[in-house]
Motif scaffolding. Structure first.
Motif, PDB file in Angstrom:
ATOM      1  N   VAL A 126       0.873  -1.173   0.000  1.00 54.20           N
ATOM      2  CA  VAL A 126       0.000   0.000   0.000  1.00 54.20           C
ATOM      3  C   VAL A 126       0.907   1.218   0.000  1.00 54.20           C
ATOM      4  CG1 VAL A 126      -1.766   1.274   1.259  1.00 54.20           C
ATOM      5  CG2 VAL A 126      -1.788  -1.219   1.282  1.00 54.20           C
ATOM      6  N   SER A 127       0.664   2.143  -0.942  1.00 50.08           N
ATOM      7  CA  SER A 127       1.481   3.351  -0.975  1.00 50.08           C
ATOM      8  C   SER A 127       0.600   4.570  -1.221  1.00 50.08           C
ATOM      9  CB  SER A 127       2.561   3.255  -2.054  1.00 50.08           C
ATOM     10  OG  SER A 127       1.986   3.274  -3.335  1.00 50.08           O
ATOM     11  N   LYS A 128       1.068   5.692  -0.716  1.00 53.03           N
ATOM     12  CA  LYS A 128       0.352   6.958  -0.877  1.00 53.03           C
ATOM     13  C   LYS A 128       1.377   8.028  -1.202  1.00 53.03           C
ATOM     14  CE  LYS A 128      -2.767  10.196  -0.333  1.00 53.03           C
ATOM     15  NZ  LYS A 128      -3.637  10.537  -1.408  1.00 53.03           N
ATOM     16  N   ARG A 129       1.152   8.720  -2.323  1.00 53.00           N
ATOM     17  CA  ARG A 129       2.052   9.803  -2.746  1.00 53.00           C
ATOM     18  C   ARG A 129       1.301  11.118  -2.593  1.00 53.00           C
ATOM     19  NH1 ARG A 129       6.633  10.356  -6.612  1.00 53.00           N
ATOM     20  NH2 ARG A 129       6.552  12.510  -7.309  1.00 53.00           N
ATOM     21  N   THR A 130       1.905  12.044  -1.902  1.00 49.76           N
ATOM     22  CA  THR A 130       1.303  13.348  -1.629  1.00 49.76           C
ATOM     23  C   THR A 130       2.219  14.445  -2.147  1.00 49.76           C
ATOM     24  OG1 THR A 130       0.321  12.447   0.380  1.00 49.76           O
ATOM     25  CG2 THR A 130       0.390  14.837   0.195  1.00 49.76           C
ATOM     26  N   ARG A 131       1.661  15.356  -2.927  1.00 47.97           N
ATOM     27  CA  ARG A 131       2.436  16.507  -3.413  1.00 47.97           C
ATOM     28  C   ARG A 131       2.482  17.561  -2.326  1.00 47.97           C
ATOM     29  NH1 ARG A 131       5.088  16.139  -7.883  1.00 47.97           N
ATOM     30  NH2 ARG A 131       4.992  18.361  -8.130  1.00 47.97           N
ATOM     31  N   LEU A 132       3.655  18.106  -2.107  1.00 46.64           N
ATOM     32  CA  LEU A 132       3.857  19.176  -1.140  1.00 46.64           C
ATOM     33  C   LEU A 132       4.314  20.413  -1.921  1.00 46.64           C
ATOM     34  CD1 LEU A 132       5.809  17.104   1.526  1.00 46.64           C
ATOM     35  CD2 LEU A 132       3.378  17.658   1.522  1.00 46.64           C
ATOM     36  N   GLY A 133       3.364  21.144  -2.416  1.00 48.64           N
ATOM     37  CA  GLY A 133       3.699  22.268  -3.289  1.00 48.64           C
ATOM     38  C   GLY A 133       3.977  21.761  -4.692  1.00 48.64           C
ATOM     39  N   GLU A 134       4.639  22.594  -5.500  1.00 53.62           N
ATOM     40  CA  GLU A 134       4.916  22.207  -6.881  1.00 53.62           C
ATOM     41  C   GLU A 134       6.188  21.382  -7.028  1.00 53.62           C
ATOM     42  OE1 GLU A 134       4.712  25.364  -9.705  1.00 53.62           O
ATOM     43  OE2 GLU A 134       2.951  26.254  -8.768  1.00 53.62           O
ATOM     44  N   ARG A 135       7.140  21.560  -6.118  1.00 49.27           N
ATOM     45  CA  ARG A 135       8.444  20.914  -6.265  1.00 49.27           C
ATOM     46  C   ARG A 135       8.610  19.644  -5.453  1.00 49.27           C
ATOM     47  NH1 ARG A 135      13.563  24.665  -5.559  1.00 49.27           N
ATOM     48  NH2 ARG A 135      14.430  22.594  -5.605  1.00 49.27           N
ATOM     49  N   TYR A 136       7.897  19.490  -4.390  1.00 50.87           N
ATOM     50  CA  TYR A 136       8.176  18.421  -3.434  1.00 50.87           C
ATOM     51  C   TYR A 136       7.052  17.381  -3.419  1.00 50.87           C
ATOM     52  CZ  TYR A 136      11.326  22.068  -1.824  1.00 50.87           C
ATOM     53  OH  TYR A 136      12.271  23.056  -1.774  1.00 50.87           O
ATOM     54  N   ALA A 137       7.437  16.167  -3.068  1.00 51.44           N
ATOM     55  CA  ALA A 137       6.457  15.082  -2.933  1.00 51.44           C
ATOM     56  C   ALA A 137       6.934  14.137  -1.833  1.00 51.44           C
ATOM     57  CB  ALA A 137       6.305  14.320  -4.243  1.00 51.44           C
ATOM     58  N   LEU A 138       5.972  13.554  -1.162  1.00 52.92           N
ATOM     59  CA  LEU A 138       6.257  12.590  -0.103  1.00 52.92           C
ATOM     60  C   LEU A 138       5.490  11.306  -0.409  1.00 52.92           C
ATOM     61  CD1 LEU A 138       7.504  11.964   2.698  1.00 52.92           C
ATOM     62  CD2 LEU A 138       5.364  12.817   3.688  1.00 52.92           C
ATOM     63  N   GLU A 139       6.194  10.181  -0.419  1.00 50.54           N
ATOM     64  CA  GLU A 139       5.563   8.890  -0.655  1.00 50.54           C
ATOM     65  C   GLU A 139       5.751   8.022   0.588  1.00 50.54           C
ATOM     66  OE1 GLU A 139       5.605   5.093  -3.712  1.00 50.54           O
ATOM     67  OE2 GLU A 139       7.225   6.550  -3.803  1.00 50.54           O
ATOM     68  N   LEU A 140       4.657   7.477   1.103  1.00 49.66           N
ATOM     69  CA  LEU A 140       4.683   6.553   2.233  1.00 49.66           C
ATOM     70  C   LEU A 140       4.298   5.174   1.727  1.00 49.66           C
ATOM     71  CD1 LEU A 140       2.847   8.781   4.863  1.00 49.66           C
ATOM     72  CD2 LEU A 140       5.309   8.440   4.607  1.00 49.66           C
ATOM     73  N   ARG A 141       5.038   4.145   2.162  1.00 49.99           N
ATOM     74  CA  ARG A 141       4.794   2.770   1.694  1.00 49.99           C
ATOM     75  C   ARG A 141       4.714   1.817   2.876  1.00 49.99           C
ATOM     76  NH1 ARG A 141       6.213   1.536  -3.789  1.00 49.99           N
ATOM     77  NH2 ARG A 141       6.595  -0.601  -3.130  1.00 49.99           N
ATOM     78  N   PHE A 142       3.781   0.877   2.767  1.00 50.27           N
ATOM     79  CA  PHE A 142       3.643  -0.225   3.701  1.00 50.27           C
ATOM     80  C   PHE A 142       3.689  -1.504   2.882  1.00 50.27           C
ATOM     81  CE2 PHE A 142       0.883  -3.437   5.589  1.00 50.27           C
ATOM     82  CZ  PHE A 142       1.456  -3.574   6.830  1.00 50.27           C
TER      83      PHE A 142
END
Length: 80
Positions: A8-24
């Motif tokens: 299971v993974s979730k990718r979240t954009r943090l503004g235009e330049r940054y992204a955070l992906e969490l994986r289980f």
């Protein structure tokens, strides 16, 4: 072999330049027992004094080990 993997993974954009992906990730997620091969060596039959096989001390025909159990892994990735 009953082996079910789960990711299971979730990718979240943090503004235009940054992204955070969490994986289980879970390997053998249902944790089914998976036995290795049975001991088939006839020399591992232990006999009593009267010549009958002793099932308590013999390992012939018994499963002595299992394969790897459930493995869980968490991860995070920050992209910039």
């Amino acid at each position: 072999i009953n082996n079910f993997d789960l990711i299971v993974s979730k990718r979240t954009r943090l503004g235009e330049r940054y992204a955070l992906e969490l994986r289980f990730e879970a390997f053998n997620a249902l944790n089914h027992a998976q036995f290795a091969t049975a001991d088939l060596n006839l020399n591992n039959i232990v006999r009593n004094a009267d010549g009958t096989a002793d099932p308590e001390r013999s390992t012939f025909g018994k499963f002595l080990s299992t394969l790897e159990s459930r493995v869980i892994q968490l991860g995070a990735r920050f992209s910039f």
